[in-house]
Design an enzyme around this catalytic site. Structure first.
Site, mmCIF file in Angstrom:
data_model
loop_
_atom_site.group_PDB
_atom_site.id
_atom_site.type_symbol
_atom_site.label_atom_id
_atom_site.label_comp_id
_atom_site.label_asym_id
_atom_site.label_seq_id
_atom_site.Cartn_x
_atom_site.Cartn_y
_atom_site.Cartn_z
ATOM 1 N N TRP A 55 -1.059 47.340 40.591
ATOM 2 C CA TRP A 55 -1.644 45.943 40.284
ATOM 3 C C TRP A 55 -0.528 45.013 41.071
ATOM 4 O O TRP A 55 0.780 44.971 40.693
ATOM 5 C CB TRP A 55 -1.439 45.450 38.937
ATOM 6 C CG TRP A 55 -2.875 46.023 38.061
ATOM 7 C CD1 TRP A 55 -2.590 47.089 37.175
ATOM 8 C CD2 TRP A 55 -4.188 45.806 38.265
ATOM 9 N NE1 TRP A 55 -3.702 47.438 36.676
ATOM 10 C CE2 TRP A 55 -4.927 46.675 37.278
ATOM 11 C CE3 TRP A 55 -4.935 45.044 39.003
ATOM 12 C CZ2 TRP A 55 -6.306 46.582 37.050
ATOM 13 C CZ3 TRP A 55 -6.272 44.591 38.782
ATOM 14 C CH2 TRP A 55 -6.846 45.804 37.887
ATOM 15 N N CYS A 74 -9.922 44.085 34.251
ATOM 16 C CA CYS A 74 -9.698 45.084 33.487
ATOM 17 C C CYS A 74 -10.160 44.978 31.976
ATOM 18 O O CYS A 74 -9.877 43.902 31.211
ATOM 19 C CB CYS A 74 -8.226 45.485 33.331
ATOM 20 S SG CYS A 74 -7.619 46.796 31.796
ATOM 21 N N ARG A 86 1.685 55.602 34.410
ATOM 22 C CA ARG A 86 0.838 54.336 35.049
ATOM 23 C C ARG A 86 1.373 53.096 34.765
ATOM 24 O O ARG A 86 1.439 52.849 33.514
ATOM 25 C CB ARG A 86 -0.567 54.725 34.663
ATOM 26 C CG ARG A 86 -1.251 55.902 34.976
ATOM 27 C CD ARG A 86 -1.491 56.307 36.224
ATOM 28 N NE ARG A 86 -1.983 57.481 36.633
ATOM 29 C CZ ARG A 86 -2.211 57.970 38.006
ATOM 30 N NH1 ARG A 86 -1.845 57.205 38.760
ATOM 31 N NH2 ARG A 86 -2.692 59.234 38.062
ATOM 32 N N SER A 126 -3.491 48.235 24.425
ATOM 33 C CA SER A 126 -4.465 47.032 24.165
ATOM 34 C C SER A 126 -4.906 46.981 22.698
ATOM 35 O O SER A 126 -5.156 45.986 21.911
ATOM 36 C CB SER A 126 -5.396 46.838 25.126
ATOM 37 O OG SER A 126 -6.280 48.185 24.989
ATOM 38 N N TYR A 135 -15.745 55.364 32.618
ATOM 39 C CA TYR A 135 -14.743 55.714 33.650
ATOM 40 C C TYR A 135 -14.735 57.434 33.614
ATOM 41 O O TYR A 135 -14.778 57.911 34.872
ATOM 42 C CB TYR A 135 -13.271 55.318 33.144
ATOM 43 C CG TYR A 135 -12.947 54.072 33.281
ATOM 44 C CD1 TYR A 135 -12.471 53.687 34.369
ATOM 45 C CD2 TYR A 135 -13.400 53.177 32.045
ATOM 46 C CE1 TYR A 135 -12.121 52.246 34.371
ATOM 47 C CE2 TYR A 135 -12.913 51.886 32.210
ATOM 48 C CZ TYR A 135 -12.389 51.137 33.451
ATOM 49 O OH TYR A 135 -12.151 50.078 33.472
#
Length: 328
Positions: free
Chosen positions: A96, A63, A130, A149, A195
């Site tokens: 994940w 990722c 998510r 992030s 994306y």
């Protein structure tokens, strides 16, 4: 990749029918901040003081959003203070996974979770959204500090300076306005643009996204022909936010996401710039191309239904970059 609805997992992909074929990324749901003394940050709750050994980072090597946090953990000297767990590269119907039967996948020694979604439910039993990485976990309070992030890297940039003695600042106050401007364009058209191109489900949505993407790559190529880094006279947050996308471009995005007008290596300045950042002390160890290539091609069944893993080009990221004499 599914999602949680009131704490219950549902195996549903992104809904592009309601957006005219466009991919729209979900926003992060945990937005607390670690600060030197635990005072509240710009968002969320206070009580998250910078302490050695208190926090744990959950990531995927594949990722790009998680990768930027690994970079900051390395370059800011935080590896002895913040542990890390790595998910399996395959992200299938359960999201994940902490399966550890792949080289580099670690399992979850902190919470014993089977899936990343279990961390979200532990932090907030009725959570919806998510279950993404990165996840910055507080072992003392048993909860998620942040799953955003861009904010985690700013915490890592300064909150722990008193512990590490590493005062290098990748978000200097005098450059923040320009960094924000550069970040905004790169995020929209390139970091997220790959994306938007790859997950588009109409020709119009794809054409719009991929056109903007290569306009930005042309802009970056020109900008880096005249200066060594994106903003100012040294490496900043803007450079580190761009690098994970560039590293994945030729191995994944060019083929898998149909971003194929050019390869990264067709841009001489961008390609040399990528090599320089890759060769920065500590960064090379955060890169795992095995996880990157496996994850995208195996996990995205809607794009690659037979899950064929391509052989990919051989790229020498350790080749001399020759940018030392370029004016910043």
């Amino acid at each position: 990749m599914g999602q949680l609805v009131n704490g219950v997992w549902q195996d549903t992909w992104y809904d592009t029918k309601s957006t005219g074929g466009k991919f729209v990324r979900s926003t992060a749901g945990f937005r607390n901040w670690i600060t030197p003394d635990g005072a509240p940050g710009p968002s969320g709750d206070g009580g998250f003081a910078a302490e050695s050994g208190r926090y744990h980072l959950y990531v995927s090597y594949a990722c790009p959003w998680a990768h930027r946090t690994l970079i900051f953990r390395a370059i800011k000297g935080l590896e002895p203070h913040i542990g890390v767990s790595v998910v399996h590269p395959d992200m299938l119907s359960d999201g994940w996974s902490f399966a550890d039967d792949w080289p580099g996948a670690t399992g979850d020694p902190i919470n014993g979770a089977a899936f990343v979604r279990d961390l979200y439910v532990k932090a907030r039993p009725d959570v919806s959204g998510r279950a993404t990485v990165p996840v910055l976990w507080d072992k003392a309070r048993g909860t998620i500090v942040s799953n955003e992030s861009s904010e985690i890297i700013r915490m890592f940039n300064s909150a722990f300076n008193g512990l590490t003695g590493n005062t290098q600042d990748f978000w200097p106050e005098e450059l923040r306005a320009e960094i924000e401007e550069v970040n905004a364009r790169i995020y929209d058209t390139l970091n997220n643009g790959v994306y938007k191109s790859g997950f588009a489900t109409t020709q119009a949505a794809y054409d719009e996204a991929v056109g903007a993407l290569f306009e930005t790559m042309d802009w970056l190529e020109d900008r880096l022909s005249r200066r060594r880094f994106l903003v100012g006279n040294s490496i900043t947050e803007a450079d580190w936010r761009l690098l994970p996308t560039l590293l994945r471009f030729d191995p994944v995005y060019h083929l898998h996401f149909k971003c194929n007008r050019n390869r990264l290596i067709d841009f001489p300045n961008l390609w040399a710039y990528t090599r320089e950042l890759y060769q920065y002390p500590g960064v090379r160890g955060t890169v795992n191309f095995d996880h990157i290539v496996r994850h995208y091609h195996y996990s995205h069944e809607s794009i690659n239904p037979h899950r064929i893993i391509p052989i990919n080009p051989v790229l020498d990221f350790d080749a001399p970059h020759g940018r030392d004499q370029l004016a910043a």
